[in-house]
Design a protein around this motif. Structure first.
Motif, short mmCIF file in Angstrom:
data_model
loop_
_atom_site.label_atom_id
_atom_site.label_comp_id
_atom_site.label_asym_id
_atom_site.label_seq_id
_atom_site.Cartn_x
_atom_site.Cartn_y
_atom_site.Cartn_z
N LYS A 1 0.85 -1.18 0.00
CA LYS A 1 0.00 0.00 0.00
C LYS A 1 0.89 1.23 0.00
O LYS A 1 1.94 1.26 0.62
N ARG A 2 0.43 2.26 -0.71
CA ARG A 2 1.19 3.52 -0.80
C ARG A 2 0.45 4.58 0.00
O ARG A 2 -0.69 4.91 -0.31
N ILE A 3 1.14 5.10 1.02
CA ILE A 3 0.55 6.08 1.91
C ILE A 3 1.34 7.38 1.84
O ILE A 3 2.55 7.39 2.05
N ILE B 1 4.39 -1.92 3.12
CA ILE B 1 3.80 -0.59 2.93
C ILE B 1 4.89 0.36 2.46
O ILE B 1 6.06 0.23 2.81
N VAL C 1 5.58 4.34 2.54
CA VAL C 1 5.13 5.63 3.07
C VAL C 1 6.13 6.70 2.66
O VAL C 1 7.33 6.46 2.62
N ILE D 1 -2.35 6.42 -4.95
CA ILE D 1 -2.24 6.56 -3.50
C ILE D 1 -3.35 5.72 -2.86
O ILE D 1 -4.49 5.77 -3.29
N ASP D 2 -2.98 4.97 -1.81
CA ASP D 2 -3.97 4.15 -1.11
C ASP D 2 -4.46 4.79 0.18
O ASP D 2 -5.43 4.31 0.77
N GLY D 3 -3.79 5.84 0.64
CA GLY D 3 -4.21 6.51 1.86
C GLY D 3 -3.44 7.79 2.05
O GLY D 3 -2.33 7.95 1.54
N MET E 1 -2.28 10.59 5.11
CA MET E 1 -2.18 10.99 6.51
C MET E 1 -1.80 12.46 6.53
O MET E 1 -0.87 12.88 5.83
N TYR F 1 -8.46 8.97 4.33
CA TYR F 1 -7.54 9.94 4.91
C TYR F 1 -7.80 10.08 6.39
O TYR F 1 -8.89 9.76 6.87
N ILE G 1 -3.14 3.73 10.08
CA ILE G 1 -3.11 3.43 8.64
C ILE G 1 -3.75 2.07 8.36
O ILE G 1 -4.53 1.93 7.42
N PHE H 1 -7.41 1.72 7.70
CA PHE H 1 -7.93 2.03 6.38
C PHE H 1 -8.32 0.76 5.62
O PHE H 1 -9.21 0.78 4.77
#
Length: 108
Positions: free
Chosen positions: A7-9, A37, A39, A56-58, A60, A83, A103, A106
């Motif tokens: 996942k890309r945060i 992940i 980040v 983008i997966d999330g 912050m 978000y 995270i 999510f």
């Protein structure tokens, strides 16, 4: 969350510097927990551009950039990007473990 699926945060704050330190702590916490992940941080001013041009997966958001929620909210909702505003105490103490837990919520 599928353990093999990275996942890309994106973390944003006013200049992207403080969140860069937190990113390192989140990445370390993820590695220790075996979470795949990616980040990274950026200044809030270019967040919309990144969200338009990258997968983008999330997102912050640093507490000092809370105003960005109003600016980006509709865009995030249309794209279906979750978000969260980072808790001030977690941000100030660079608590990577606590932020990683947020995270992971999510993807439950």
């Amino acid at each position: 969350m599928n353990p093999e699926e990275e996942k890309r945060i994106l973390f944003i704050c006013t200049a992207g510097i403080t969140s860069g330190i937190l990113v390192k702590n989140v990445q370390k916490a993820a590695e220790e927990r075996g979470v795949v992940i990616h980040v990274y941080s950026a200044p809030a001013i270019i967040a919309e551009q990144i969200l338009q041009n990258q997968e983008i997966d999330g997102l912050m958001i640093g507490p000092q950039s809370e105003y960005e929620v109003a600016r980006l909210k509709d865009f995030l909702n249309v794209k279906g990007i979750p978000y969260k505003l980072i808790r001030k105490e977690d941000y100030e103490t660079f608590d990577g473990e606590a932020v990683l837990t947020d995270i992971l919520h999510f993807f439950e």
